[in-house]
Design an enzyme around this catalytic site. Sequence first.
Site, PDB file in Angstrom:
ATOM      1  N   TYR A 262      -9.254  13.845  -4.617  1.00 35.18           N
ATOM      2  CA  TYR A 262      -8.799  13.409  -3.292  1.00 35.18           C
ATOM      3  C   TYR A 262      -7.771  14.406  -2.776  1.00 35.18           C
ATOM      4  O   TYR A 262      -6.929  14.890  -3.532  1.00 35.18           O
ATOM      5  CB  TYR A 262      -8.113  12.042  -3.355  1.00 35.18           C
ATOM      6  CG  TYR A 262      -8.982  10.846  -3.592  1.00 35.18           C
ATOM      7  CD1 TYR A 262     -10.259  10.953  -4.132  1.00 35.18           C
ATOM      8  CD2 TYR A 262      -8.519   9.566  -3.286  1.00 35.18           C
ATOM      9  CE1 TYR A 262     -11.044   9.838  -4.364  1.00 35.18           C
ATOM     10  CE2 TYR A 262      -9.305   8.439  -3.513  1.00 35.18           C
ATOM     11  CZ  TYR A 262     -10.564   8.583  -4.058  1.00 35.18           C
ATOM     12  OH  TYR A 262     -11.337   7.481  -4.293  1.00 35.18           O
TER      13      TYR A 262
ATOM     14  N   HIS B  79       0.820  -1.205   0.000  1.00 33.75           N
ATOM     15  CA  HIS B  79       0.000   0.000   0.000  1.00 33.75           C
ATOM     16  C   HIS B  79       0.861   1.265   0.000  1.00 33.75           C
ATOM     17  O   HIS B  79       0.345   2.376  -0.100  1.00 33.75           O
ATOM     18  CB  HIS B  79      -0.921  -0.024   1.229  1.00 33.75           C
ATOM     19  CG  HIS B  79      -2.045   0.948   1.191  1.00 33.75           C
ATOM     20  ND1 HIS B  79      -2.135   2.025   2.053  1.00 33.75           N
ATOM     21  CD2 HIS B  79      -3.138   1.034   0.394  1.00 33.75           C
ATOM     22  CE1 HIS B  79      -3.234   2.704   1.805  1.00 33.75           C
ATOM     23  NE2 HIS B  79      -3.861   2.136   0.801  1.00 33.75           N
TER      24      HIS B  79
END
Length: 692
Positions: free
Chosen positions: A476, A443
């Site tokens: 975002y 991630h």
Amino acid sequence: MTALNVPSTSPLHTLKTYINRDLSLLEFHKRVLAQAKDTEYPLLERLNFLIIFSRNLDEFFEIRVASLIQQFELSSNNKTRPDNLFISEILATISKLAHEAVEQQYKILNYNILPQLQANGVNFIQHGDILQKHKAWIKDYFHHEVQPVVTPISLDPAHPFPRLANKSLNFIVTLEGNDAFGRKIDLAIVPAPRSLPRLVKLPTHVSGEAEHYILLSAIIQQHIHELFPGVTTTGCYQFRVTRNADLTVSEDVEDLAIALKGELSSRRFGRAVRLEVNKDCPEMITDYLLEQFDLDQDQLYLVNGPVNLARFISNFNLPELRFPPYVQKLPKALYGNKSIFEVLKTGDILLHHPFHSFAPVIKLLKEAARDPHVLAIKQTLYRSGVDSEIVQVLAEAARNGKEVTAVIELRARFDEESNIEVANLLQEAGAVVVYGIVGYKTHAKMILIVRREIDKIKRYVHLGTGNYHATNAKIYTDYGLLTSDADICEDVHKIFQELTGMGKTIKLEKLFHAPFTLHSQLLELIQQEIKNSKAGKKAQIIIKVNALTEPQLIHELYKASQAGVQIDLIVRSICCLRPQVAGLSDNIRVRSIVGRYLEHTRVYYFYNDGDSKLYCASADWMGRNLFSRIETCFPIENKKIRKQILEDGLNNYLKDNRRAWELQADGTWIQCQPSNGQAVYIAQQQLMNQIF
């Protein structure tokens, strides 16, 4: 593989000290829904929030509710940890809250948004709204576009109830009479073709000056009788089933890509967890559907409108009903046509998306791909499609003879198939592609570029809090750091070695990384603030993350509060910590920002007796991030940049009095409002107005 560095014992929590994570997540979805009725937003943006809520709720049922049902069936209603609630209690509360939210959702749609859109010249035609002047065009569309691809399925011994895909729009049709073979047919299923748009724009000569959109469901319902010639159709009702969509891949597989391909098809036909049916459907039919999907009454959602609102969207040509366009900026250091390599030799560059453009990240890769002095490029990819400019540039670099290594996380939820395509494209271009570590999702957001400069090798790095996705970078909020700091570059190099090779845990100089050091370092940073407070010194913690669930960190934050540390938590979605509980968390405030942009930055700030420490990270404060993922947490050492993040990314959000919600001790959220005479302060708007 068992996650590394997991605490052997978790601190003792109860419902009084730990909010259930699934109920907290559902509360976040309700905060998103609340935006749909906020009249300060443009009308089509309110509709968009309604659609986002639908998509969020779909995933909530597909993953979280499905997991709870599975646990319930396997464990005979054990209590969950650490909130100590029975699974049946959680499911019952979710059902109650979700039913209330869905009812509110359709009220907002039917009584607020649709009438206001109609007043602005946009009309949505549902089955009961079809006028005589529409019928000829609808009939023509049905015959030429729908009928050739639709497949009616009668239900009889030779045609059992069909296997219907997850979230697909379907109709159950009641019939009277005998078909061409003399069979008495009572029921049939008609799946709506997935290849057709759910909203169809009527031409001007049919609709007039106003824009008219007709739902595909209305077109099918209007002509459903033509699918069953010689038989009388007595009813036609929309329904949609939501299924368990989580994927499980064994850690013993030989090829993760092949194993995932095999699992992807099963996602469409997992166990049913929710049934949505139009409210006009007779009880006898809903009971029949519940039986077919093995669901209970509390898993039935009767809706007053289209059952697939997640696809209730079109390209409306009404810019006045949208947010005003926002032009992203560049950091001043990158003004002009400067080489990013040359700029980074003079200092670090901070990118704050979406207020800053994502273009510098792409420019960095393009320069690297075409620079004869660049030897290698290494990058992690979590969510990227084959059409991504970044992927195309990496492929170009490989074809240009650079040593390109891509660490692709194939298991990024709902992007698995796209990531497999990216892996294939890059491999064909000559890049080395690895899938990270089995049992641990990669991630971390990292780019490493190796460049030969005169008599030495120099490295350049990009570290981020968000994915390498140019579209997401427009909606975002995320931070990205561009640096040539030798120690940070060496740490990133070591992590790539860790991901592509094998060996023991590597000691890093400046970065914390999960699943090895991040959790323990966070505990130490909190404990240092506790010591400072007990010594009579100022102590402060500000944390901004998407979710806070990890029990030991919550326990340590409670201890810090009791020691007098002032703690502000800015948590977008899930927060299991209870703030403002007397004697437990008096000094902790929790707020959530829900606005035009999706808050996604992860920033950790510790006052540290005046010598402040500030970190950006790819990790939320969740067990999965800290123990089951490869994550990076990087220090911001440049004082100017550190001050900028503290002011723009933290203090700015603590001032918000309009898009902020504050968590109460009982687990409810209250939206902030300016007090009498106080000016409205919206953090995201401040950043949009700011000249970086």
